[in-house]
Structures are given as structure tokens and as C-alpha cells.
Design a protein around this motif. Structure first.
Motif, PDB file in Angstrom:
ATOM      1  N   MET A 582       0.788  -1.322  -0.083  1.00 24.29           N
ATOM      2  CA  MET A 582      -0.033   0.117  -0.072  1.00 24.29           C
ATOM      3  C   MET A 582       0.821   1.246  -0.028  1.00 24.29           C
ATOM      4  N   PRO A 583       0.654   2.218  -1.215  1.00 19.91           N
ATOM      5  CA  PRO A 583       1.591   3.394  -0.919  1.00 19.91           C
ATOM      6  C   PRO A 583       1.320   4.259   0.090  1.00 19.91           C
ATOM      7  N   TYR A 584       2.199   5.019   0.345  1.00 21.24           N
ATOM      8  CA  TYR A 584       2.355   5.944   1.569  1.00 21.24           C
ATOM      9  C   TYR A 584       1.193   7.166   1.393  1.00 21.24           C
ATOM     10  N   PHE A 585       0.726   7.334   0.223  1.00 22.49           N
ATOM     11  CA  PHE A 585      -0.139   8.462   0.125  1.00 22.49           C
ATOM     12  C   PHE A 585      -1.595   8.023   0.475  1.00 22.49           C
ATOM     13  N   TYR A 618       3.561   4.120   6.211  1.00 17.04           N
ATOM     14  CA  TYR A 618       4.896   4.521   6.205  1.00 17.04           C
ATOM     15  C   TYR A 618       5.997   3.537   6.412  1.00 17.04           C
ATOM     16  N   ASN A 619       7.209   3.716   5.952  1.00 15.35           N
ATOM     17  CA  ASN A 619       8.209   2.392   6.068  1.00 15.35           C
ATOM     18  C   ASN A 619       9.074   2.775   7.164  1.00 15.35           C
ATOM     19  N   ASN A 627       6.630  -0.639   4.288  1.00 14.65           N
ATOM     20  CA  ASN A 627       5.162   0.105   4.476  1.00 14.65           C
ATOM     21  C   ASN A 627       4.237  -0.387   5.448  1.00 14.65           C
ATOM     22  N   GLY A 628       4.910  -1.322   6.487  1.00 22.14           N
ATOM     23  CA  GLY A 628       3.924  -1.675   7.354  1.00 22.14           C
ATOM     24  C   GLY A 628       3.323  -1.033   8.737  1.00 22.14           C
ATOM     25  N   SER A 629       3.961  -0.077   8.673  1.00 23.58           N
ATOM     26  CA  SER A 629       3.516   0.822   9.805  1.00 23.58           C
ATOM     27  C   SER A 629       2.609   1.794   9.380  1.00 23.58           C
TER      28      SER A 629
END
Length: 717
Positions: A582-585, A618-619, A627-629
Motif C-alpha cells: 500500500m503506497p504511503y499516500f 509509512y516505512n 510500508n507496514g507501519s
């Protein structure tokens, strides 16, 4: 705190200026039945109303001279009547003819939210954009309250249905806007450059948009400027962050508007505590010119030009160590011009021709120098014609020359130079099978000289009326886009990125109410990957979800509210991603509640917006999952108050806006140090807004105009 704030209160004044001519009458059908809720407007203005339970209407306008009064109602032929306004009351009796093939009776709604001052069945009005609390007249800020969007406070840009910000394109009168946002740097929010009061209609397409437009994987924001409007006025703005002057001149068939604004946040920052270490607070200046002239009864020419500059200087904390800082300086300059002509030719063909030019230079100074120059020049034409009551044809072509010129210096200089000639042609047909079923079939062909590649993109949309005010719609389309220039620094030997859209929509609309639910699936192909020696098109991804929207402008007297909710499931493997994630945005859950209320006795407009968003990925390099957090949930409660009065018989608006009133902690992500500490941990710093809250106060005075107490009503919101 930028140009949009300065134009906001000036634009608000246009909603309440004193009346000169009264227009009243009644609207009936050809059988003599009263028509409730017919839309009566002066084209190209904010002046108009709706017919009441008896089919009657009345409204006042400050417009003068020759105008066009337009009456619209779903399922009936549109009626346009030339009128001449001389300050004397005018009375009318209109009879609308029902038409089974009127496209307004069944419309393509998949993926589209429209704000317009001239259409009865739209979801929003243009003034909604200006008065949405929390947006402070930023078009993008208002759009972020609609379903399908994700808030990224650190950028301020529009992100739609799992797409990155660059996947949304902005168009003004059908022409490309190269730099839709003011210049900024990482983790500093930007604003849309344009005031909502420039436009008579805005169409936000969250997917499945027309073959007329391209170069956008996810979304198109289509802005249509007003026609010849206004009267002779002079405006003065005195604001907590700056000031401005404006002058508008009106002739019989033409109008000219010029304005200038300046903002400096230094005094404001001395009063309100900031999270950033500013050496020079943000400053900006802007000049704007707009000329419009009616060339015939059906023709209009428009010219618009704007130039601006902005900049700031600050000390930026090093990731993971807030005590260590380095200087960061930005200066940006922008020029945009747009000219268009529209008329009916060959008796019943509608011709559009237009051109636009963009120039933007950004300079960033840190422990490096980054100079970026972008230019583009576009020409475009289209022709449309109704072959019959059942078939409407539209086709056209466009050419965009663009140049991306970047110089990065850190010891030695690296240059990126990307010239491109982009050619595109499209054809689209609306097919009305009966009074309940409409289809739109289109195709678009594109070629880029930079990529040395082309594509052909089919588009298909269809809508069916289930019963009065209730319809379903389905859309499919393929969409292509040139990769971002910053991702092609090492090589341009790549191809177009691609997304396929599938959208199913149900919408129910009655007088004062709108309910809408939309499901979608978006498949990404050929996304750019940058993990190899050279970039390539091996990236991929998907986005799927459900959007809900409810609006009620009837239940609460002088009140209006809407509720939006979006569920998003998306993952992609692109750029430097090591795996699909899943992308950060993106955020899984997004919701907003927007309320507006006009208090007649106090001549005051109140507006409030509550926004909620689940945590974004976020990573964290201290964990093994990419990007699990997740960030904390995002919340915001913003309010605005607009008070209308007179100061020495001059029309005056007092405007107060406050964002994030409760002071919710808003974290957009984390920056981590590049190396671990003695214990092997990577230290992180949260990405937060420049300040916990933003408060704005403005006063606008229109010299020579006077506010009449009985002028405001529920139509104003």
C-alpha cells in the motif's frame, strides 16, 4: 495565507451586491402545470434562483445591458431568452416543453462530481467550493471533502482513488494547466493557483472521464471560466496576511478585470507559534488579468493571464535528530496564459479553439542547488454536432510542446533536458437509445516524441434511468500518461504508464436531496520501476473501493450539509518499492461532514467541516515489513464565519476562518535517519503541519456598492 486567501473575501462580495433589476415570473409546462424547482439564471453570472411550489420565481441582479436568461429543468428543453436590464422590473411567463431525448434527462454520472451555477442536476455549486470550511477558498481543499479523495496535508494536492498526485490533471476551459499548484518543497503544503470565483462550473472526475482528455491515470479536474460578467467596481482587501486591489470594467458585450495581491506571513508567525524554524516567512505576489467579449449572439472570446512569485527561507531539522538543522531556501516564479474562442459555425456545429502557455521556474537551495524550468505551449480544437435527436458527435485534436530543464549541482552539475511534442486526437459519440438509456462511446489516440511511442485508448460509459431522479451508470476506459520527468533522469527509453478503470454508480436525486454510491476497480500496468540500472515499465498495481455521498439542502431551513465516505483497498509495486505494498499516500478510510448555514437576521454565513482519515502507511526501517507501519488517524474540525455589512454605505465582508480548531495532532508520516544509532535503531521524526492551527481574518470593501439587508437567502449557500 497565499493568493487564494486574498481573492476569497473579494469573491464573496460578488454574492451579495445590491440589487438594481428585479426579475420575476412563473414557469409552467405546456399543459399548464406549475413546474417546481426549475432553474432560472443569468448566463455567466451567479445571479439566479429556482421556481417555488407555485412555479413562481423572483431575484434581483446588479447586471446591466444585454444578457441571456436561461431556464432549465430535468426532462425539458432548455429555454434561453435575450433580455436587456435597465434597472426596471421585468416579468415573465415561461412554458417549458418536455422532451424525451433531452440528454439532461439521463446523464453520465460515473466517476463525476460537478459544480455548476447553470445546471439544475449538479451535486455542488461553484460557491460551495468557496465557502467550504477548512479549504479557505482553495479548490483542491474543497474537493478533498468529496468521496474518492485522500488527504495528504504535507502536500496539499489532490489524490484520487489510490492514485499519486501526478495522476490528476487540471484543465482550464479545456486547456492544460502545467503547474496547478504554487511552488513548494517536500512536506510543505501547496495551494491551487486559481480562485473558485473565476469559474462558472467545475467538474471533478474521479475516474472514467471523457476521451476528450488524456494524460491522467486517475482523475481530471475540469474548470470552466465565467462568461462576460460583473459591473464597474473597485475592490480593496485588508487581510491578516497581506492585501490586494482589484478593478473591474464592464461594457455592453465585454468585461475586463485586473487584480494584484501581496502576502507576507512574518507578522502572523510572530503571533502564532510555528513548528518550523523560519528564517524568512513565506511571501507571495500575484497579478491577474481577465478579458472576455461576446463576438456574436452565440460566440465568445476569452483571455486570461496570471503571473506570480513566492518564496521562503527556513532551517530544516535533520531526519531523526531535531537538534541538527540545515538551511532550505525556495523561490518560485510562474506565468500562465489561456485564450479560447467558442461559437456555432456551419449553422449547427459548435467550434472550440484554444491555446495556452505555461512557464514555471523553481530554485531550491540546501546543501545542493536545484534549478527546474518547465514550459509548455498547447493548441487545441474540437467540433461537436447533433446528427439527430439520438446521436451527438464530438471530435478534436491537440498538440502540446513541453520542455523540462533541470540542473542539480552538488560538487558537480547534473542536467536533465526533456523536450516533448505530444499529439492527440479523439472522437466521441453520445447515443440516446430512448428517454431512459444513454451511452457514450469514445476513442483517443496519442503520441509522444519524447518516448517515441503512441497508444490508442477506448472509453465507454452508459447510464439508465430506473425511475424519476434515479439512475445507474457504468463506465470503462483505458488511460495513459507519460511518466514523471523526475523518474526519467537516467533514461527516457520507457513507455506510457497505463490504468484501466471499471466504475459502477447508483444515484438518486430529488429536490434538495442527493444520494450516491459508487464502486470501482482500477488496474495499473507499465508503471515505472527505478530499482534497476535504468528505469523500466515493469511496475503494476490495483485500487478498488466504494464511495458514498449524501447531500441534504432541504431539511434544515437556510441550512445545507453533505456527508462523504470512501473505502479504499490499494497496493502497487512501482518506483523503488521492493515488493507490492500500500503506497504511503493512501488511506483505507476517508470521511467528511460539511455544513453551511445562512443566518438572515445577522447577515452571516456559517460553515463547518469535520474530516476523518485512517492512518496512512509509512516505512519504518526498524521493522521488516515494507510500508507496514501506520500513522495516527487524521482529524480536523474547521469553521468559517462571513459577516456582510456596510461601512459608510460601502459593501463590506468580514471573514474569519480557523482550521483544526480543537488542535488535533496531525502526523502525515515519519522521516528516518540514514544510519542507525549505537543501539542499531534508526531514529525518526514526525512530519507535521507548519502550525497546529491556522487562523485567517479578512476585510473586503467594494467602494460604491451597498448591501441590502433582505438580499441574502438560502440560494446564496
Amino acid at each position: 495565507m497565499k493568493k487564494g486567501l486574498l481573492t476569497l473575501v473579494f469573491g464573496l462580495s460578488s454574492l451579495f451586491l445590491s440589487a438594481q433589476t428585479l426579475l420575476k415570473g412563473v414557469v409552467t409546462s405546456t399543459t399548464g402545470e406549475n413546474i417546481i424547482g426549475a432553474n432560472i439564471v443569468l448566463l455567466g453570472t451567479y445571479d439566479g434562483t429556482s421556481s417555488d411550489l407555485n412555479g413562481e420565481f423572483n431575484f434581483s441582479t446588479t447586471e446591466t445591458g444585454k444578457q441571456v436568461l436561461q431556464i432549465t429543468y430535468i426532462g425539458c428543453d432548455t429555454l434561453s431568452l435575450p433580455v436587456e436590464l435597465r434597472g426596471q422590473p421585468l416579468e415573465f411567463k415561461f412554458k417549458l416543453k418536455e422532451t424525451v431525448n433531452e440528454l439532461n434527462a439521463v446523464t453520465i454520472v460515473s466517476g463525476v462530481f460537478e459544480a455548476s451555477d447553470t445546471k439544475k442536476s449538479v451535486v455542488l455549486k461553484s460557491v460551495d467550493i468557496a465557502l467550504t470550511a477548512g479549504a479557505v477558498a482553495d479548490i483542491t481543499g474543497a474537493m478533498l471533502t468529496l468521496p474518492g479523495t485522500t488527504r495528504n496535508p504535507e502536500t496539499g494536492q489532490l489524490l484520487v482513488r489510490g492514485g499519486a498526485a501526478y495522476e490528476t490533471r487540471t484543465l482550464m476551459d479545456g486547456l492544460y494547466v502545467q503547474n496547478a499548484y504554487n511552488s513548494t518543497t517536500a512536506n510543505m503544503p501547496a495551494r491551487n493557483r486559481f480562485s473558485p470565483f473565476l469559474f462558472k462550473g467545475m467538474m471533478f472526475s474521479s475516474g472514467g472521464y471523457s476521451a476528450e482528455y488524456g494524460q491522467a491515470l486517475s482523475s481530471a479536474l475540469i474548470l470552466n471560466t465565467t462568461d462576460v460578467v460583473g459591473q464597474n467596481t473597485t475592490g480593496i482587501q485588508l487581510l491578516s496576511v497581506g492585501g490586494g486591489l482589484s478593478q473591474q470594467k464592464r461594457w455592453e458585450n465585454s468585461s475586463l478585470s485586473v487584480s494584484g495581491t501581496y502576502s507576507n506571513l512574518s507578522p502572523y508567525f510572530k503571533l502564532i507559534k510555528q513548528n518550523f524554524d523560519w528564517k524568512q516567512a513565506p511571501t507571495s505576489g500575484n497579478a491577474e488579468l481577465s478579458f472576455k467579449t461576446k463576438t456574436s449572439q452565440t460566440g465568445i472570446f476569452k483571455f486570461y493571464a496570471t503571473g506570480s512569485s513566492n518564496g521562503f527561507n527556513m532551517n530544516v531539522a535533520i531526519a531523526g535528530d531535531e537538534s541538527q538543522k540545515m538551511p532550505l531556501k525556495l523561490s518560485g516564479e510562474n506565468l500562465y496564459t489561456n485564450a479560447s474562442y467558442r461559437d456555432i459555425v456551419f449553422k449547427d456545429w459548435t467550434l472550440f479553439v484554444g491555446s495556452a502557455y505555461s512557464w514555471n521556474r523553481d530554485k531550491i537551495r540546501q546543501n545542493f542547488d536545484l534549478n527546474t524550468l518547465q514550459q509548455s505551449a498547447q493548441t487545441r480544437f474540437s467540433l461537436s454536432h447533433s446528427l439527430s435527436e439520438q446521436v451527438k458527435l464530438k471530435f478534436g485534436a491537440e498538440h502540446i510542446w513541453s520542455l523540462f530543464d533541470e540542473k542539480y549541482t552538488e560538487g558537480q552539475t547534473f542536467t536533465t533536458l526533456h523536450p516533448d511534442n505530444y499529439l492527440a486526437a479523439f472522437a466521441e459519440t453520445d447515443l440516446s437509445f430512448n428517454d431512459k438509456w444513454l451511452a457514450r462511446v469514445g476513442i483517443r489516440a496519442e503520441h509522444s516524441s519524447l518516448l517515441h511511442k503512441g497508444n490508442v485508448a477506448p472509453r465507454l460509459s452508459t447510464a439508465y434511468i430506473l425511475r424519476k431522479g434515479e439512475q445507474i451508470a457504468l463506465s470503462f476506459g483505458q488511460f495513459y500518461q507519460t511518466p514523471e520527468h523526475t523518474q526519467m533522469r537516467r533514461s527516457t527509453a520507457v513507455g506510457f504508464e497505463q490504468a484501466d478503470h471499471y466504475i459502477l454508480t447508483y444515484q438518486k436525486q430529488a429536490e434538495g436531496y442527493v444520494f450516491r454510491v459508487e464502486g470501482y476497480y482500477k488496474k495499473y500496468h507499465n508503471l515505472l520501476k527505478t530499482t534497476g540500472e535504468l528505469p523500466n515499465n515493469t511496475g503494476y498495481g490495483y485500487a478498488r473501493g466504494v464511495d458514498l455521498f449524501w447531500r441534504d439542502s432541504k431539511s434544515i431551513k437556510n441550512g445545507d450539509y453533505y456527508i462523504s465516505y470512501s473505502f479504499l483497498d490499494t497496493e502497487r509495486n512501482y518506483r523503488d518499492f521492493p515488493v507490492q505494498a500500500m503506497p504511503y499516500f493512501a488511506a483505507k478510510h476517508n470521511a467528511a461532514i460539511v455544513y453551511k448555514h445562512w443566518i438572515h437576521k445577522l447577515s452571516t454565513m456559517l460553515s463547518a467541516t469535520y474530516a476523518f482519515q485512517s492512518g496512512r502507511p509509512y516505512n519504518d526501517p526498524n521493522t521488516t515489513q515494507f510500508n507496514g507501519s501506520r500513522t495516527p488517524v487524521y482529524q480536523d474540525l474547521s469553521v468559517t464565519v462571513s459577516y456582510i455589512t456596510n461601512i459608510k454605505d460601502n459593501f463590506t465582508v468580514l471573514y474569519l476562518a480557523a482550521n483544526n480548531v480543537p488542535g488535533f495532532r496531525q502526523v502525515s508520516g515519519y522521516r528516518f535517519s540514514n544510519t542507525p544509532d549505537a543501539s542499531g535503531q534508526y531514529l525518526g521524526s514526525p512530519i507535521v503541519p507548519p502550525a497546529k492551527r491556522f487562523i485567517f481574518l479578512g476585510l473586503i470593501m467594494t467602494i460604491g456598492e451597498k448591501f441590502e439587508k433582505n438580499q441574502g437567502n438560502n440560494d446564496d449557500i
